[in-house]
Write a protein that holds these residues in place. Structure first.
Motif, PDB file in Angstrom:
ATOM      1  N   TYR A 194      29.807  44.145  44.763  1.00 41.75           N
ATOM      2  CA  TYR A 194      29.433  43.971  46.078  1.00 41.75           C
ATOM      3  C   TYR A 194      28.735  44.929  46.643  1.00 41.75           C
ATOM      4  CZ  TYR A 194      29.785  41.895  50.692  1.00 41.75           C
ATOM      5  OH  TYR A 194      29.576  41.062  51.747  1.00 41.75           O
ATOM      6  N   LEU A 198      26.505  39.979  47.481  1.00 46.75           N
ATOM      7  CA  LEU A 198      26.869  39.794  46.005  1.00 46.75           C
ATOM      8  C   LEU A 198      25.602  40.300  45.124  1.00 46.75           C
ATOM      9  CD1 LEU A 198      28.679  36.450  45.672  1.00 46.75           C
ATOM     10  CD2 LEU A 198      29.820  38.848  45.558  1.00 46.75           C
ATOM     11  N   ASP A 200      23.514  40.520  41.035  1.00 42.66           N
ATOM     12  CA  ASP A 200      23.454  40.142  39.905  1.00 42.66           C
ATOM     13  C   ASP A 200      22.766  41.011  38.700  1.00 42.66           C
ATOM     14  OD1 ASP A 200      20.843  40.285  40.801  1.00 42.66           O
ATOM     15  OD2 ASP A 200      20.353  38.075  40.582  1.00 42.66           O
ATOM     16  N   GLN A 219      24.089  34.406  37.813  1.00 45.53           N
ATOM     17  CA  GLN A 219      24.726  33.981  39.258  1.00 45.53           C
ATOM     18  C   GLN A 219      25.099  35.354  39.766  1.00 45.53           C
ATOM     19  OE1 GLN A 219      25.097  30.684  40.850  1.00 45.53           O
ATOM     20  NE2 GLN A 219      25.811  32.168  42.615  1.00 45.53           N
ATOM     21  N   ARG A 220      24.827  35.675  41.249  1.00 47.92           N
ATOM     22  CA  ARG A 220      25.429  36.784  41.802  1.00 47.92           C
ATOM     23  C   ARG A 220      26.919  36.790  41.734  1.00 47.92           C
ATOM     24  NH1 ARG A 220      21.416  39.549  45.085  1.00 47.92           N
ATOM     25  NH2 ARG A 220      19.448  38.548  44.785  1.00 47.92           N
ATOM     26  N   THR A 221      27.613  37.644  41.608  1.00 50.46           N
ATOM     27  CA  THR A 221      29.099  37.683  41.571  1.00 50.46           C
ATOM     28  C   THR A 221      29.789  39.069  41.664  1.00 50.46           C
ATOM     29  OG1 THR A 221      30.905  36.580  40.219  1.00 50.46           O
ATOM     30  CG2 THR A 221      29.627  37.907  38.900  1.00 50.46           C
ATOM     31  N   ASN A 240      33.604  35.580  41.778  1.00 49.64           N
ATOM     32  CA  ASN A 240      33.146  34.973  43.221  1.00 49.64           C
ATOM     33  C   ASN A 240      31.946  34.333  43.177  1.00 49.64           C
ATOM     34  OD1 ASN A 240      32.487  34.552  45.827  1.00 49.64           O
ATOM     35  ND2 ASN A 240      32.831  36.900  46.634  1.00 49.64           N
ATOM     36  N   GLN A 241      31.612  33.060  43.498  1.00 49.25           N
ATOM     37  CA  GLN A 241      30.473  32.238  43.199  1.00 49.25           C
ATOM     38  C   GLN A 241      30.427  31.667  41.878  1.00 49.25           C
ATOM     39  OE1 GLN A 241      28.899  30.998  45.889  1.00 49.25           O
ATOM     40  NE2 GLN A 241      30.439  32.229  47.220  1.00 49.25           N
ATOM     41  N   ARG A 242      30.916  32.352  40.763  1.00 43.10           N
ATOM     42  CA  ARG A 242      30.579  31.995  39.511  1.00 43.10           C
ATOM     43  C   ARG A 242      31.938  31.104  39.142  1.00 43.10           C
ATOM     44  NH1 ARG A 242      28.058  34.475  35.520  1.00 43.10           N
ATOM     45  NH2 ARG A 242      29.759  33.950  33.984  1.00 43.10           N
ATOM     46  N   TRP A 243      33.318  31.487  39.770  1.00 43.68           N
ATOM     47  CA  TRP A 243      34.478  30.680  39.634  1.00 43.68           C
ATOM     48  C   TRP A 243      34.916  30.308  38.168  1.00 43.68           C
ATOM     49  CZ3 TRP A 243      36.178  32.095  43.947  1.00 43.68           C
ATOM     50  CH2 TRP A 243      35.613  32.048  45.176  1.00 43.68           C
ATOM     51  N   ARG A 267      38.589  33.715  41.026  1.00 47.34           N
ATOM     52  CA  ARG A 267      38.296  35.211  41.433  1.00 47.34           C
ATOM     53  C   ARG A 267      39.156  36.258  41.306  1.00 47.34           C
ATOM     54  NH1 ARG A 267      36.114  36.014  47.776  1.00 47.34           N
ATOM     55  NH2 ARG A 267      35.596  38.225  47.440  1.00 47.34           N
TER      56      ARG A 267
END
Length: 360
Positions: A194, A198, A200, A219-221, A240-243, A267
């Motif tokens: 971050y 986020l 990638d 995916q950005r994470t 985060n965002q990938r879960w 996360r």
């Protein structure tokens, strides 16, 4: 006759030389072995090599025989590793020394905050004046590497040789919090993070230089986790965002395969490999643990931790799976449930990172 003796010796897991028992093991990588090597001679077989090692007493506890040129390499090992099969070197080690080193595993732990660096259970030289926020830690070629997001500095020192920590300012561009650092074969791979948003990005470190790869995560994470599964591949889990996402990447940044999703999106996830399976655990508000079996390609739930934990650190210690991450406690998986160990850490360890190091 000499060839026959060599073949026979290599077929056994243990051999006797003089009065000492030698155990065949693959718990050291070649780069680390090279750092420990203190002498080389030419002999006709592993039996002659082990005999020479036995006579060297306090300067040799392990030997490697290279049959292609009849070279014996001798070393006085002070640590064991857990390299993948492709990275491991076949070595014969004095059985008593092997047993002793198995009992001397230790960890360097860096908690988030001020003065939360510690080693367990025995001493290891610590970075000084250290205020740490989520960065990363990994081991490569017998050295420990730390990335501290608070200062955007990298620190490294040998696990083998004594000495201070070397410091490199502005080592990562852009600076980022909560990436993942994972050793994969000859590299340390840094993924995501971050920095006002986020990322990638996939960066690769070869022991000298960080290189930003052209390939990126799907995916950005940030706040995710990764584990090495071979000399060239890693599996990236959650974040985060990938879960619940689980993907396999190679050291060139290529996404090789999408694996079945986690049962629970996570996360601040922790992960590790134990007995050939991937363990994914914890995360924001979660105490649950799930396990991935490569053969069945399925996830299964197992017993949960005592309480919810962010960034649980999973390690194999003395043959057991353990977890750091809840205050100063240590939890041990007994095959069915997680038990609180009788020993505890000297300091709280929360939202931190850790790596296995030798006792000093």
């Amino acid at each position: 006759m000499i060839v026959l003796r060599t073949v026979l010796a290599c077929l056994f897991l243990e051999l006797v030389s003089g009065s000492r028992m030698f155990k065949k093991m693959k718990k050291i990588s070649k780069p680390t072995w090279d750092q420990f090597t203190n002498r080389q001679i030419v002999e006709s077989s592993i039996i002659e090599c082990s005999g020479a090692c036995a006579r060297m007493k306090d300067t040799c506890n392990a030997v490697h025989f290279e049959a292609s040129n009849n070279t014996c390499s001798f070393a006085q090992l002070s640590l064991l590793e857990e390299p993948p099969e492709e990275k491991a070197l076949s070595v014969f080690m004095k059985a008593q020394a092997f047993k002793s080193l198995e009992q001397k595993e230790s960890f360097l732990l860096i908690g988030q905050g001020v003065d939360l660096v510690q080693s367990y259970p025995c001493n290891f030289t610590l970075p000084v004046d250290f205020y740490y926020t989520t960065g990363g830690i990994a081991v490569l070629n017998g050295k420990v590497y730390i990335y501290n997001h608070k200062t955007n500095k990298c620190y490294h020192r040998s696990m083998v040789l004594s000495g201070p920590w070397d410091e490199i300012p502005d080592c990562v561009t852009p600076a980022r919090s909560a990436p993942d650092l994972t050793t994969v074969g000859p590299y340390i791979m840094m993924t995501g993070g971050y920095n006002g948003g986020l990322l990638d990005n996939i960066e690769r470190f070869d022991g000298t230089t960080w290189t930003t790869l052209s390939k990126k995560l799907s995916q950005r994470t940030a706040d995710h986790c990764a584990v090495e599964i071979s000399y060239t591949e890693m599996i990236v889990l959650g974040g985060n965002q990938r879960w619940a996402m689980v993907e396999k990447y190679d050291v060139d940044g290529n996404m090789v395969e999408t694996l079945p999703n986690l049962k629970i999106g996570r996360r601040y996830i922790g992960c590790g490999i134990f007995q050939g399976e991937i363990y994914a655990a914890g995360g924001g508000g979660h105490s649950s643990v799930e396990v991935y079996n490569f053969e069945s390609r399925t996830w299964r739930m197992i017993s949960s931790f005592k309480s919810a934990v962010q960034f649980p650190n999973l390690h194999v210690y003395k043959g057991n799976l353990i977890m750091f991450g809840i205050s100063n406690t240590i939890e041990i998986f007994n095959g069915e449930t997680w038990e609180t160990a009788s020993e505890s850490l000297g300091k709280n360890f929360t939202n931190g990172l850790s790596v296995k190091v030798p006792c000093h």
